[in-house]
Design an enzyme around this catalytic site. Sequence first.
Site, mmCIF file in Angstrom:
data_model
loop_
_atom_site.group_PDB
_atom_site.id
_atom_site.type_symbol
_atom_site.label_atom_id
_atom_site.label_comp_id
_atom_site.label_asym_id
_atom_site.label_seq_id
_atom_site.Cartn_x
_atom_site.Cartn_y
_atom_site.Cartn_z
ATOM 1 N N ASP A 67 0.806 -1.104 0.063
ATOM 2 C CA ASP A 67 0.005 0.053 -0.095
ATOM 3 C C ASP A 67 0.952 1.259 0.011
ATOM 4 O O ASP A 67 1.398 1.562 1.161
ATOM 5 C CB ASP A 67 -0.810 0.132 1.198
ATOM 6 N N ASP A 262 -1.977 5.203 -5.828
ATOM 7 C CA ASP A 262 -2.130 4.501 -4.270
ATOM 8 C C ASP A 262 -2.393 3.082 -4.914
ATOM 9 O O ASP A 262 -3.354 2.516 -5.387
ATOM 10 C CB ASP A 262 -3.677 5.060 -3.856
#
Length: 407
Positions: A67, A262
């Site tokens: 992430d 992201d």
Amino acid sequence: MLDNLKLQRQNKRMSMLPVLAQVTLLMLNRVGSSILFPLHGNVYPMGFYNVTLNIGQPSKPYFLDPDTGSDLTWLQCDAPCVQCTETPHPLYRPSKNLVPCKDPLCKSLHLHGCKCETPEQCEYEVQYADGGSSFGVLVKDAFSFKFINGEQLKPRLALGCGYDQSPGPFPHPFDGVLGLGKGKSSIVSQLSKQGLVQNVIGHCLSLQGGGYLFFGDDLYDSSRVLWTSMSRDHPKHYSPGFAELIFGGKTTGIKKLLTVFDSGSSYTYLNSPAYQALISLVKKELTGKPLREALDDKTLPLCWKGQRPFKSLQDVRKYFKPLALRFTNGGKGKTQFELPPEAYLIISRNGNVCLGILDGTEAGQDVNIIGDISMQDKVVIYNNEKQLIGWMPANCNRLPKSKTTSF
């Protein structure tokens, strides 16, 4: 998955350096500064990617969600666990090496100063934009890494022992999150501080599923990468600043889109006005084409069906225009992030084609997000040393070996 938290110089004589620094520099020279990991998963139907990290003494494997939208790496933890979700492996048993409240890593997790109940330990709470969260304490443990030249090291790094998790709306079985953000607590920042890698992260997500992740700067040719500056005005995340939406090679008038890369988000998100404008453009473009809206397909908010079920994106890409995000950050010309149809469409289990760009405002996002779907079949690089984000087309099914490897 955005969260709400926020080399040593070698110009001195070795004989004058402290012993530990000498060891660090020798390791840096010996290691070659890059670590490569295979990735598993896909955007659809799984909806996530994971990477295997070996942590602890003795070392045990864990599946982590990579992430770039958050900093802290954490594992679901038997401390004991108050609330944990389903995990592929037994819960992590933490080491007794607690990170104290006064540690700079602890302070980096608390924007308004440390809020530890006891000075001997550092408590953390990470809240994600999708509503998921993790609460626990910071510990240090050994991470087993194999560097690209075969060298194996086990540096001690800080991670979260998460003993109270709240899942988001679309939970999947995983052991924890690999935080790859810009903060001090990220694993790559810690490795960089120890002199083991450059503070550079890259990933390559295959349209066919799988791919790879790397730490360090030895696995790409910088001259072949299209670079844009990280925004100084938005330093918390990997943001190139503001973008303009391009549709079919033409400007749309949709500008000032504050954008973030992201890898923790499966899909791409635009704010409501931009999303609605894009929907109008797409629907207008499909007028007269052999596609009609598939209202019965709930895979994603907007799907279309053809005269017969589609088997692959190759069957439908001719009906859709390429998109692009044009960044103007830095004032040195304009850089475009291209989105061909396969970078924003999926084929559902029903054989329909669905739009993988979603309404971010509706989903509670306050920025526009470039998610996994739009980063497929590209190497995307986050160079924290030079404050640059870059990308180039790539074959993500083949692991690179060195800078001279042809993508």
